[in-house]
Design an enzyme around this catalytic site. Structure first.
Site, PDB file in Angstrom:
ATOM      1  N   GLY A  92      22.219  35.236  71.609  1.00 24.45           N
ATOM      2  CA  GLY A  92      22.973  34.669  70.527  1.00 24.45           C
ATOM      3  C   GLY A  92      22.089  34.519  69.456  1.00 24.45           C
ATOM      4  O   GLY A  92      22.500  34.746  68.338  1.00 24.45           O
ATOM      5  N   GLY A  93      20.841  34.457  69.852  1.00 23.98           N
ATOM      6  CA  GLY A  93      19.628  34.626  68.569  1.00 23.98           C
ATOM      7  C   GLY A  93      19.296  35.944  68.379  1.00 23.98           C
ATOM      8  O   GLY A  93      18.280  36.447  67.447  1.00 23.98           O
TER       9      GLY A  93
ATOM     10  N   ASP B 142      12.790  29.353  77.959  1.00 25.59           N
ATOM     11  CA  ASP B 142      13.538  29.818  76.935  1.00 25.59           C
ATOM     12  C   ASP B 142      14.971  29.096  77.292  1.00 25.59           C
ATOM     13  O   ASP B 142      15.416  28.735  78.250  1.00 25.59           O
ATOM     14  CB  ASP B 142      13.726  31.338  77.248  1.00 25.59           C
ATOM     15  CG  ASP B 142      14.583  32.053  76.014  1.00 25.59           C
ATOM     16  OD1 ASP B 142      14.772  31.435  74.851  1.00 25.59           O
ATOM     17  OD2 ASP B 142      14.603  33.275  76.046  1.00 25.59           O
TER      18      ASP B 142
ATOM     19  N   LYS C  31      26.651  24.390  78.119  1.00 27.99           N
ATOM     20  CA  LYS C  31      26.648  25.665  78.434  1.00 27.99           C
ATOM     21  C   LYS C  31      26.724  26.104  79.789  1.00 27.99           C
ATOM     22  O   LYS C  31      26.524  27.064  80.125  1.00 27.99           O
ATOM     23  CB  LYS C  31      25.177  26.146  77.906  1.00 27.99           C
ATOM     24  CG  LYS C  31      25.104  26.037  76.296  1.00 27.99           C
ATOM     25  CD  LYS C  31      23.770  26.244  75.874  1.00 27.99           C
ATOM     26  CE  LYS C  31      23.754  26.579  74.335  1.00 27.99           C
ATOM     27  NZ  LYS C  31      22.473  26.917  73.914  1.00 27.99           N
TER      28      LYS C  31
ATOM     29  N   LYS D 281      22.340  35.601  77.291  1.00 30.66           N
ATOM     30  CA  LYS D 281      21.319  35.288  76.348  1.00 30.66           C
ATOM     31  C   LYS D 281      21.716  36.103  75.157  1.00 30.66           C
ATOM     32  O   LYS D 281      22.144  37.336  75.505  1.00 30.66           O
ATOM     33  CB  LYS D 281      19.999  35.310  76.897  1.00 30.66           C
ATOM     34  CG  LYS D 281      19.646  34.115  77.808  1.00 30.66           C
ATOM     35  CD  LYS D 281      18.202  34.151  78.423  1.00 30.66           C
ATOM     36  CE  LYS D 281      17.347  34.307  77.166  1.00 30.66           C
ATOM     37  NZ  LYS D 281      17.204  33.487  76.109  1.00 30.66           N
TER      38      LYS D 281
ATOM     39  N   ASP E  19      22.704  30.977  76.179  1.00 33.70           N
ATOM     40  CA  ASP E  19      24.056  30.740  75.729  1.00 33.70           C
ATOM     41  C   ASP E  19      24.950  30.167  76.725  1.00 33.70           C
ATOM     42  O   ASP E  19      25.843  29.282  76.461  1.00 33.70           O
ATOM     43  CB  ASP E  19      24.551  31.961  75.041  1.00 33.70           C
ATOM     44  CG  ASP E  19      23.686  32.318  73.707  1.00 33.70           C
ATOM     45  OD1 ASP E  19      23.310  31.558  72.880  1.00 33.70           O
ATOM     46  OD2 ASP E  19      23.023  33.296  73.864  1.00 33.70           O
TER      47      ASP E  19
ATOM     48  N   GLY F 184      14.971  30.262  69.797  1.00 28.40           N
ATOM     49  CA  GLY F 184      16.166  29.620  69.444  1.00 28.40           C
ATOM     50  C   GLY F 184      16.080  28.150  69.291  1.00 28.40           C
ATOM     51  O   GLY F 184      14.834  27.582  69.423  1.00 28.40           O
ATOM     52  N   SER F 185      17.037  27.274  68.889  1.00 29.42           N
ATOM     53  CA  SER F 185      16.867  25.850  68.613  1.00 29.42           C
ATOM     54  C   SER F 185      16.499  25.228  69.568  1.00 29.42           C
ATOM     55  O   SER F 185      15.721  24.233  69.527  1.00 29.42           O
ATOM     56  CB  SER F 185      18.408  25.400  68.246  1.00 29.42           C
ATOM     57  OG  SER F 185      19.146  25.334  69.079  1.00 29.42           O
TER      58      SER F 185
ATOM     59  N   GLU G 250      12.996  38.955  75.055  1.00 27.08           N
ATOM     60  CA  GLU G 250      13.278  37.746  75.963  1.00 27.08           C
ATOM     61  C   GLU G 250      13.519  38.393  77.616  1.00 27.08           C
ATOM     62  O   GLU G 250      12.551  37.662  78.558  1.00 27.08           O
ATOM     63  CB  GLU G 250      14.693  36.926  75.767  1.00 27.08           C
ATOM     64  CG  GLU G 250      14.558  36.296  74.591  1.00 27.08           C
ATOM     65  CD  GLU G 250      15.641  35.445  73.915  1.00 27.08           C
ATOM     66  OE1 GLU G 250      15.796  34.714  73.009  1.00 27.08           O
ATOM     67  OE2 GLU G 250      16.787  35.879  74.251  1.00 27.08           O
TER      68      GLU G 250
HETATM   69  C1  5RP Z   1      18.129  33.947  71.600  1.00 26.67           C
HETATM   70  C2  5RP Z   1      18.864  33.373  72.983  1.00 26.67           C
HETATM   71  C3  5RP Z   1      18.859  31.938  72.934  1.00 26.67           C
HETATM   72  O1  5RP Z   1      18.114  31.455  74.066  1.00 26.67           O
HETATM   73  C4  5RP Z   1      20.190  31.321  72.918  1.00 26.67           C
HETATM   74  O2  5RP Z   1      21.051  31.821  72.008  1.00 26.67           O
HETATM   75  C5  5RP Z   1      20.244  29.824  72.810  1.00 26.67           C
HETATM   76  O3  5RP Z   1      20.040  29.406  71.607  1.00 26.67           O
HETATM   77  P1  5RP Z   1      19.966  27.651  71.243  1.00 26.67           P
HETATM   78  O4  5RP Z   1      18.805  27.331  72.083  1.00 26.67           O
HETATM   79  O5  5RP Z   1      19.679  28.014  69.660  1.00 26.67           O
HETATM   80  O6  5RP Z   1      21.215  27.258  71.610  1.00 26.67           O
HETATM   81  O7  5RP Z   1      19.173  33.978  73.752  1.00 26.67           O
HETATM   82  O8  5RP Z   1      18.324  35.488  71.915  1.00 26.67           O
END
Ligand code: 5RP
Length: 219
Positions: A96-97, A81, A121, A94, A84, A29-30, A103
Site C-alpha cells: 500500500g505504501g 513490518d 486488516k 503488502k 494491508d 508505513g504508519s 520489504e
Molecule cells: C508498505 C506496506 C505497509 O506495510 C502497508 O501498506 C501497511 O501500511 P500502514 O501501516 O500504513 O497501514 O506494505 O509498502
C-alpha cells in the site's frame, strides 16, 4: 479504540521480540512509524538496523540510528513490518505504501518476520485491498492486460515512482483464494518486479491490535 491506537499497540508488542545484540529490519508505513518512534527506548539492545524504504531510513536517521545496507548485514535476526491484509495463515497483501519489493527482500533475509496490523486488516480471503504490483514502466500496459485476463481491474498509481524507479499497478476486484498459486503466477509475467502477495514469504508471527489488546497468531 481507533485504528491508530490499535496500530500503536501492535507496534509496542513487537518490541518484546527484539533481544540484545539483534539486527532489526524495519518495514514501511504508519504502523511501523510507531515502532520507529519507540525504538530509541531500546537503542542499547540493537546491534544494527536495515530499512525497507527511503522514508523509513529518513525517520530512523531522525531518531539517531545509522542505517546499514542489507549487503553489509547479510542474513539477520528479525524483520518487523505492517501489512494491508492478512489471512489466518499469515499470508499477506503488502505494498500500500509502494515499498513491497524491498520489504520482500528484507523479509526473505530475516530469520523471523513479525507482522503488525490493526484488527480491521485480518480477512478471510485476500483481495479486498487492491493488490499492488511493482512493474517496469515499459511493461506496465502489457502487465495490465495480463491482469485483466486474470479478472482483475488494474489501476495505475499515477504520479507514484517507487524507490527503485518503477511504477505500481493496483489490481482491484481479485478474489485470492490460493495466494501461493497467484503469487507464483503473477511473478512469472515478464516485467513484474514484485507482486504484493506475501504467501511464499508469509509472516512467522502476526500481532493484531484490537479493542481488547494485542492478539498473537503464529504459523
Ligand atoms: C508498505 C506496506 C505497509 O506495510 C502497508 O501498506 C501497511 O501500511 P500502514 O501501516 O500504513 O497501514 O506494505 O509498502
Amino acid at each position: 479504540m481507533d485504528a491508530s491506537n490499535k496500530k500503536r499497540s501492535a507496534a509496542k508488542a513487537a518490541m518484546k521480540f527484539i533481544e540484545p545484540g539483534m539486527t532489526v529490519g524495519v518495514g514501511t508505513g504508519s504502523t511501523v512509524n510507531f515502532l520507529i518512534e519507540m525504538l530509541p527506548e531500546i537503542r542499547n539492545k540493537i546491534n544494527r538496523v536495515v530499512s525497507s524504504s527511503k522514508a523509513s531510513t529518513s525517520l530512523l536517521e531522525a531518531h539517531g540510528f545509522t542505517v546499514s545496507t542489507l549487503n553489509e548485514v547479510g542474513d539477520y535476526d528479525i524483520y518487523i513490518d505492517g501489512a494491508d491484509e492478512s489471512n489466518k495463515r499469515l499470508q499477506l497483501i503488502k505494498g500500500g505504501g509502494g515499498a513491497l519489493t524491498r520489504e520482500k527482500v528484507l523479509a526473505c533475509a530475516a530469520r523471523r518476520f513479525i507482522c503488525i496490523i490493526d484488527d480491521t486488516k485480518l480477512v478471510r480471503m485476500l483481495g479486498g485491498f487492491p493488490l499492488p504490483i511493482e512493474v517496469l514502466p515499459m511493461a506496465q500496459a502489457m502487465i495490465a492486460r495480463h491482469m485483466l485476463k486474470m479478472r482483475g481491474q488494474p489501476i495505475w498509481r499515477e504520479g507514484f515512482i517507487t524507490d527503485n524507479g518503477n511504477h505500481i499497478l493496483d489490481i482491484h476486484d481479485l478474489q485470492i483464494s490460493n495466494p501461493l498459486e497467484m503469487e507464483a503466477r503473477i511473478n512469472k509475467i515478464p516485467g513484474v518486479v514484485t507482486v504484493g502477495i506475501f504467501a511464499d514469504q508469509a509472516a512467522d508471527i502476526l500481532l493484531i491490535g484490537g479493542d481488547d489488546g494485542v492478539k498473537e497468531i503464529r504459523t
